[in-house]
Design a protein around this motif. Structure first.
Motif, PDB file in Angstrom:
ATOM      1  N   UNK A   1       0.833  -1.192   0.000  1.00 34.18           N
ATOM      2  CA  UNK A   1       0.000   0.000   0.000  1.00 34.18           C
ATOM      3  C   UNK A   1       0.869   1.243   0.000  1.00 34.18           C
ATOM      4  N   UNK A   2       0.672   2.069  -1.045  1.00 35.51           N
ATOM      5  CA  UNK A   2       1.405   3.323  -1.173  1.00 35.51           C
ATOM      6  C   UNK A   2       0.727   4.161  -2.243  1.00 35.51           C
ATOM      7  N   UNK A   3       1.029   5.446  -2.293  1.00 37.54           N
ATOM      8  CA  UNK A   3       0.469   6.277  -3.360  1.00 37.54           C
ATOM      9  C   UNK A   3       1.202   6.024  -4.670  1.00 37.54           C
ATOM     10  N   UNK A   4       2.425   5.524  -4.588  1.00 34.61           N
ATOM     11  CA  UNK A   4       3.177   5.126  -5.780  1.00 34.61           C
ATOM     12  C   UNK A   4       4.152   4.024  -5.380  1.00 34.61           C
ATOM     13  N   UNK A   5       4.308   3.040  -6.247  1.00 35.38           N
ATOM     14  CA  UNK A   5       5.265   1.964  -6.022  1.00 35.38           C
ATOM     15  C   UNK A   5       6.209   1.961  -7.214  1.00 35.38           C
ATOM     16  N   UNK A   6       7.503   2.043  -6.939  1.00 37.23           N
ATOM     17  CA  UNK A   6       8.517   2.033  -7.984  1.00 37.23           C
ATOM     18  C   UNK A   6       9.357   0.782  -7.843  1.00 37.23           C
ATOM     19  N   UNK A   7       9.563   0.077  -8.941  1.00 31.42           N
ATOM     20  CA  UNK A   7      10.467  -1.069  -8.968  1.00 31.42           C
ATOM     21  C   UNK A   7      11.652  -0.617  -9.797  1.00 31.42           C
ATOM     22  N   UNK A   8      12.846  -0.661  -9.192  1.00 30.73           N
ATOM     23  CA  UNK A   8      14.040  -0.151  -9.863  1.00 30.73           C
ATOM     24  C   UNK A   8      15.132  -1.197  -9.936  1.00 30.73           C
ATOM     25  N   UNK A   9      16.012  -1.024 -10.910  1.00 29.78           N
ATOM     26  CA  UNK A   9      17.199  -1.854 -11.028  1.00 29.78           C
ATOM     27  C   UNK A   9      18.095  -1.590  -9.818  1.00 29.78           C
ATOM     28  N   UNK A  10      18.618  -2.644  -9.227  1.00 28.54           N
ATOM     29  CA  UNK A  10      19.430  -2.517  -8.017  1.00 28.54           C
ATOM     30  C   UNK A  10      20.596  -1.559  -8.216  1.00 28.54           C
ATOM     31  N   UNK A  11      20.791  -0.683  -7.235  1.00 26.71           N
ATOM     32  CA  UNK A  11      21.937   0.215  -7.228  1.00 26.71           C
ATOM     33  C   UNK A  11      21.847   1.373  -8.212  1.00 26.71           C
ATOM     34  N   UNK A  12      20.685   1.566  -8.847  1.00 28.29           N
ATOM     35  CA  UNK A  12      20.539   2.643  -9.827  1.00 28.29           C
ATOM     36  C   UNK A  12      19.199   3.333  -9.623  1.00 28.29           C
TER      37      UNK A  12
END
Length: 170
Positions: free
Chosen positions: A105-116
């Protein structure tokens, strides 16, 4: 110096000294020699040992305010350990043991490449979902459907309504 051995209930009192530089280790074992250990170090770490009391599996470092778990040690939540978080030495896991749903639960969820700061996916409340390839948005949901950037390759296509190709309608 020999280590003292205690049997039964051991009482303790508070020891306070600015020059106290000691390590306290406690270990309990059953008749088979299996148990658990706890160590309190002068370097401000509280260590929890494996059932042989030999290697640290988890520790709290007061100096860096860090809780550290060694590989394959799990954080488990729920009386049946329904939710687990762990790292096996190669991969990291958030595991829901099939007893319901896993909610983020969040207003936005970001999935990012590790370390960047390179995006893999973005989920924005009441707005859009974006999927990325090499940090470039390729598929975005919109209020009317989806927006694809680049070429869409399909093995079939069913269209309900008009089709617009290069500004013309078919």
């Amino acid at each position: 110096t020999a280590s003292p051995t205690f049997t039964g209930v051991v009482g303790a009192t508070t020891i306070s000294s600015p020059t106290l530089n000691a390590t306290i280790n406690l270990k309990t074992t059953d008749a088979n020699g299996e148990g658990i250990g706890l160590g309190i170090d002068a370097d401000k770490k509280v260590r929890f040992y494996d059932d042989q009391g030999a290697s640290t599996k988890m520790y709290w470092n007061a100096s860096t305010v860090t809780q550290k778990f060694e590989d394959s040690s799990k954080i488990a939540f729920g009386s049946s350990e329904d939710l687990q978080i762990y790292h096996d030495g190669s991969n990291s896991y958030i595991k829901d043991a099939d007893t319901g749903n896993l909610y983020l639960e969040a207003s936005a969820i970001l999935v990012r490449k590790a370390g960047t700061s390179e995006n893999i996916a973005k989920f924005v409340q009441d707005d859009r979902v974006e999927l990325y390839y090499d940090n470039a948005s390729k598929l975005t949901t919109t209020s009317t459907g989806i927006d694809v950037t680049g070429t869409a390759v399909t093995d079939g296509l069913t269209v309900a309504g008009n089709v617009s190709v290069d500004g013309g309608t078919i």
